[in-house]
Motif scaffolding. Sequence first.
Motif, PDB file in Angstrom:
ATOM      1  N   ARG A 217       0.900  -1.122   0.048  1.00  0.00           N
ATOM      2  CA  ARG A 217      -0.045  -0.087   0.192  1.00  0.00           C
ATOM      3  C   ARG A 217       0.880   1.296  -0.139  1.00  0.00           C
ATOM      4  NH1 ARG A 217      -5.290  -0.250   1.146  1.00  0.00           N
ATOM      5  NH2 ARG A 217      -5.092  -1.884   2.308  1.00  0.00           N
ATOM      6  N   GLU A 218       2.083   1.184   0.734  1.00  0.00           N
ATOM      7  CA  GLU A 218       2.807   2.528   0.936  1.00  0.00           C
ATOM      8  C   GLU A 218       3.518   2.540  -0.339  1.00  0.00           C
ATOM      9  OE1 GLU A 218       3.939   2.330   5.725  1.00  0.00           O
ATOM     10  OE2 GLU A 218       5.025   1.057   4.066  1.00  0.00           O
TER      11      GLU A 218
ATOM     12  N   ALA B 264       2.367   5.821  -7.557  1.00  0.00           N
ATOM     13  CA  ALA B 264       1.243   6.581  -7.945  1.00  0.00           C
ATOM     14  C   ALA B 264       1.743   8.348  -7.941  1.00  0.00           C
ATOM     15  CB  ALA B 264       0.165   6.467  -7.273  1.00  0.00           C
ATOM     16  N   ALA B 265       2.376   8.623  -6.907  1.00  0.00           N
ATOM     17  CA  ALA B 265       2.710  10.262  -6.714  1.00  0.00           C
ATOM     18  C   ALA B 265       3.852  10.404  -7.833  1.00  0.00           C
ATOM     19  CB  ALA B 265       3.250  10.416  -5.349  1.00  0.00           C
TER      20      ALA B 265
ATOM     21  N   THR C 189      -5.186  13.189  -3.564  1.00  0.00           N
ATOM     22  CA  THR C 189      -6.458  13.080  -3.651  1.00  0.00           C
ATOM     23  C   THR C 189      -6.855  11.610  -4.308  1.00  0.00           C
ATOM     24  OG1 THR C 189      -7.173  15.122  -2.942  1.00  0.00           O
ATOM     25  CG2 THR C 189      -8.927  13.874  -3.994  1.00  0.00           C
ATOM     26  N   GLN C 190      -6.304  11.766  -5.862  1.00  0.00           N
ATOM     27  CA  GLN C 190      -6.487  11.008  -6.780  1.00  0.00           C
ATOM     28  C   GLN C 190      -6.000   9.493  -6.226  1.00  0.00           C
ATOM     29  OE1 GLN C 190      -4.185  12.949  -9.826  1.00  0.00           O
ATOM     30  NE2 GLN C 190      -6.034  12.881 -10.890  1.00  0.00           N
ATOM     31  N   ILE C 191      -4.690   9.458  -5.480  1.00  0.00           N
ATOM     32  CA  ILE C 191      -4.394   8.232  -5.141  1.00  0.00           C
ATOM     33  C   ILE C 191      -5.347   7.458  -4.223  1.00  0.00           C
ATOM     34  CG2 ILE C 191      -2.366   7.184  -3.587  1.00  0.00           C
ATOM     35  CD1 ILE C 191      -0.573   9.426  -4.691  1.00  0.00           C
ATOM     36  N   ARG C 192      -5.985   8.495  -3.005  1.00  0.00           N
ATOM     37  CA  ARG C 192      -6.985   7.944  -2.246  1.00  0.00           C
ATOM     38  C   ARG C 192      -8.033   7.478  -3.019  1.00  0.00           C
ATOM     39  NH1 ARG C 192      -5.208  12.423   0.515  1.00  0.00           N
ATOM     40  NH2 ARG C 192      -6.938  13.710   0.006  1.00  0.00           N
ATOM     41  N   GLU C 193      -8.494   8.341  -3.974  1.00  0.00           N
ATOM     42  CA  GLU C 193      -9.675   7.793  -4.719  1.00  0.00           C
ATOM     43  C   GLU C 193      -9.526   6.490  -5.260  1.00  0.00           C
ATOM     44  OE1 GLU C 193     -11.474  12.162  -5.801  1.00  0.00           O
ATOM     45  OE2 GLU C 193     -10.363  11.212  -7.190  1.00  0.00           O
TER      46      GLU C 193
ATOM     47  N   TYR D 215      -1.932  -9.159   1.802  1.00  0.00           N
ATOM     48  CA  TYR D 215      -0.734  -8.937   1.953  1.00  0.00           C
ATOM     49  C   TYR D 215      -0.061  -7.459   1.473  1.00  0.00           C
ATOM     50  CZ  TYR D 215       0.652 -13.895   1.952  1.00  0.00           C
ATOM     51  OH  TYR D 215       0.683 -15.266   2.263  1.00  0.00           O
ATOM     52  N   VAL D 216      -1.121  -6.798   0.794  1.00  0.00           N
ATOM     53  CA  VAL D 216      -0.764  -5.543   0.423  1.00  0.00           C
ATOM     54  C   VAL D 216      -0.338  -4.665   1.578  1.00  0.00           C
ATOM     55  CG1 VAL D 216      -3.319  -4.467   0.802  1.00  0.00           C
ATOM     56  CG2 VAL D 216      -2.015  -3.635  -1.292  1.00  0.00           C
TER      57      VAL D 216
END
Length: 173
Positions: free
Chosen positions: A31-32, A38-39, A46-50, A64-65
């Motif tokens: 996840r990290e 993505a950044a 905001t896009q990453i959260r969405e 496992y994520v």
Amino acid sequence: LQPTQGSVEVNGRVAALLELGSGFNPELTGRENVRVNAAILGLSPTQIRERMDDIVAFADIGDYVDEPVKTYSSGMMLRLAFAVQVHTDPDILIVDEALAVGDAAFQAKAMARIDEILSRGTTLLFVGHDLNAVKAFCHRAMLLERGRIIMEGLPDEVITEYLHRTHKRVLTA
């Protein structure tokens, strides 16, 4: 990367399915790594959260994520990296032999996602030896030998020439 010769002008977001997962930090969780990757690819926080839930669901690696990627199999890392790349809404998608990711079910899901991206008008630059993928995704093909363009045209014509040259080389060796 900078070109070794000439220049390249890009208008829009580029996503590249090259050495999938090569930019992941093994100490960070999946996840990290998604957030960082993505950044780097130009998504805002905001896009990453969405998109996080969609990326995680697409990768289909379960809990496992939230584990460090150093504990992942190579297939799990490739699935997560692929999921990040195809959720960036690229204007140009560069694919280098990266469509053979995971098992048959994931490959089918990956191909469907590529089709969806292309239907939105994304330009695909595909490099590979998978002749079925060339036929499925390409409207124009180039045959390269030793860094030079040997032929360009319709995929079926270029594939025929590729196979002819390959068979000829094997028979004369």
